[in-house]
Each structure stands twice: as C-alpha cells, then as structure tokens.
Design a protein around this motif. Structure first.
Motif, PDB file in Angstrom:
ATOM      1  N   VAL A 133      85.961  75.672  19.351  1.00 22.97           N
ATOM      2  CA  VAL A 133      85.772  74.299  18.875  1.00 22.97           C
ATOM      3  C   VAL A 133      85.444  74.308  17.384  1.00 22.97           C
ATOM      4  O   VAL A 133      85.971  73.499  16.609  1.00 22.97           O
ATOM      5  CB  VAL A 133      84.661  73.587  19.676  1.00 22.97           C
ATOM      6  N   LEU A 134      84.590  75.251  16.977  1.00 26.05           N
ATOM      7  CA  LEU A 134      84.196  75.344  15.572  1.00 26.05           C
ATOM      8  C   LEU A 134      85.404  75.651  14.676  1.00 26.05           C
ATOM      9  O   LEU A 134      85.630  74.987  13.671  1.00 26.05           O
ATOM     10  CB  LEU A 134      83.127  76.422  15.398  1.00 26.05           C
ATOM     11  N   LEU A 135      86.201  76.632  15.068  1.00 28.30           N
ATOM     12  CA  LEU A 135      87.373  76.976  14.264  1.00 28.30           C
ATOM     13  C   LEU A 135      88.514  75.981  14.430  1.00 28.30           C
ATOM     14  O   LEU A 135      89.264  75.731  13.496  1.00 28.30           O
ATOM     15  CB  LEU A 135      87.854  78.388  14.603  1.00 28.30           C
ATOM     16  N   GLY A 136      88.666  75.419  15.621  1.00 30.84           N
ATOM     17  CA  GLY A 136      89.774  74.489  15.864  1.00 30.84           C
ATOM     18  C   GLY A 136      89.549  73.113  15.295  1.00 30.84           C
ATOM     19  O   GLY A 136      90.452  72.518  14.713  1.00 30.84           O
ATOM     20  N   GLY A 168      83.639  72.348  28.159  1.00 31.88           N
ATOM     21  CA  GLY A 168      84.337  73.426  28.822  1.00 31.88           C
ATOM     22  C   GLY A 168      85.068  74.386  27.895  1.00 31.88           C
ATOM     23  O   GLY A 168      85.674  75.348  28.352  1.00 31.88           O
ATOM     24  N   LEU A 169      85.017  74.148  26.597  1.00 32.81           N
ATOM     25  CA  LEU A 169      85.668  75.021  25.622  1.00 32.81           C
ATOM     26  C   LEU A 169      84.611  75.876  24.928  1.00 32.81           C
ATOM     27  O   LEU A 169      83.527  75.398  24.629  1.00 32.81           O
ATOM     28  CB  LEU A 169      86.415  74.204  24.574  1.00 32.81           C
ATOM     29  N   PRO A 170      84.928  77.129  24.637  1.00 30.04           N
ATOM     30  CA  PRO A 170      83.978  77.966  23.912  1.00 30.04           C
ATOM     31  C   PRO A 170      83.665  77.371  22.536  1.00 30.04           C
ATOM     32  O   PRO A 170      84.541  76.835  21.861  1.00 30.04           O
ATOM     33  CB  PRO A 170      84.689  79.312  23.760  1.00 30.04           C
ATOM     34  N   PHE A 171      82.391  77.460  22.140  1.00 24.26           N
ATOM     35  CA  PHE A 171      81.946  76.860  20.886  1.00 24.26           C
ATOM     36  C   PHE A 171      82.696  77.419  19.681  1.00 24.26           C
ATOM     37  O   PHE A 171      83.027  76.671  18.751  1.00 24.26           O
ATOM     38  CB  PHE A 171      80.440  77.064  20.703  1.00 24.26           C
ATOM     39  N   ASP A 172      82.970  78.726  19.690  1.00 21.31           N
ATOM     40  CA  ASP A 172      83.663  79.305  18.545  1.00 21.31           C
ATOM     41  C   ASP A 172      85.073  78.736  18.393  1.00 21.31           C
ATOM     42  O   ASP A 172      85.553  78.530  17.281  1.00 21.31           O
ATOM     43  CB  ASP A 172      83.679  80.829  18.602  1.00 21.31           C
ATOM     44  N   ILE A 214      83.604  79.536   3.021  1.00 20.51           N
ATOM     45  CA  ILE A 214      83.263  78.710   4.184  1.00 20.51           C
ATOM     46  C   ILE A 214      83.920  79.260   5.440  1.00 20.51           C
ATOM     47  O   ILE A 214      83.311  79.320   6.515  1.00 20.51           O
ATOM     48  CB  ILE A 214      83.658  77.241   3.936  1.00 20.51           C
ATOM     49  N   LEU A 215      85.159  79.699   5.316  1.00 24.18           N
ATOM     50  CA  LEU A 215      85.868  80.266   6.462  1.00 24.18           C
ATOM     51  C   LEU A 215      85.190  81.550   6.946  1.00 24.18           C
ATOM     52  O   LEU A 215      85.072  81.779   8.154  1.00 24.18           O
ATOM     53  CB  LEU A 215      87.328  80.543   6.092  1.00 24.18           C
TER      54      LEU A 215
END
Length: 140
Positions: A105-108, A99-103, A78-79
C-alpha cells in the motif's frame, strides 16, 4: 517525394535582415516588427549571440540542470526512505490495510502523490527560471 531533416528553426538571413526583408517562411507573418525592420525573433537571436546573451543562456542551462538534479535526488531519497521505514519500525511490514500488506500500500498508493508533487514543483520552478531569464534578456 524528398525527405527533409529539420534540425533547427530557420533564421533570418543576415543580408536580408540588414535590408529589412526576411526569407519566406523564416519568421511567422504575425511576428511583431521592431524598429529598423527587424522582428522579435531576429532581436532575440542577436541578443543570444552577444557575450551577455551567452552568459544568460549558460546561467539558464545551469539552473535548469541544478533543478533537475535536486528534484531527482529528492525523489530518490524519499523512495529509499520507504524500505528504511519498513525495516526500522518493528511490525510495520507485517501489518495490513484492507487485506493488503502495508508495504504494498505504501509503495503502490503512497508514491504517486510524491511523484505528482515532484513534477509540480519541477514545472513551477522551471517556469520561474525561464521567466527570470526572459526578464534578464529583455524579452517580453
């Protein structure tokens, strides 16, 4: 003051177990006694020393190892799917959320539910494996 290294719990002395007595401190006083003066801990130790008990223990260890490997491998897959998703879907890496990059947000924020779900599944299945062992070994 003498330093003492504790490597394993104390066990019942074989001679004392046959006589119906135990060493002081080896088994808690609130243990339920079995027929013949043996405690539940002594019966468990005797069952673990038999061939069938050894087979049950090896089976439990193998099932817990297999479970750990499956959960770890699933989590890693999954990671690793996250960077593949970002690379294969055009424009997804450049998009933003609040305002945050999607990647990020996805990882965080997206990985923590996966970690929690993996941990919950592991604990639930490990408890089920141990309950099956106790049923097979005849423990209460």
């Amino acid at each position: 003051m003498t330093r003492v290294r504790v490597t394993a719990p104390r066990s019942v002395n074989a001679g004392a177990a046959r006589a119906g007595t135990v060493n002081a401190g080896s088994i808690p006083p609130d243990s339920t006694a079995l027929a013949g003066g043996r405690s539940a801990a002594a019966a468990r130790e005797a069952a673990e020393e038999s061939d069938a008990g050894q087979l049950f223990i090896r089976s439990l260890i193998r099932s817990q190892l297999r479970l750990g490997l499956v959960v770890a491998l699933g989590f890693l897959l999954i990671l690793l799917a996250f960077p593949l998703l970002l690379g294969l879907v055009p424009g997804l890496a450049e998009s933003t959320i609040a305002g945050l990059p999607f990647d990020w947000v996805l990882l965080g924020a997206g990985i923590y539910p996966v970690i929690g779900l993996s941990a919950w599944l592991y604990v639930r299945t490990a408890a089920r494996n141990e309950a099956r062992y106790r049923d097979l070994a005849g423990e209460q």
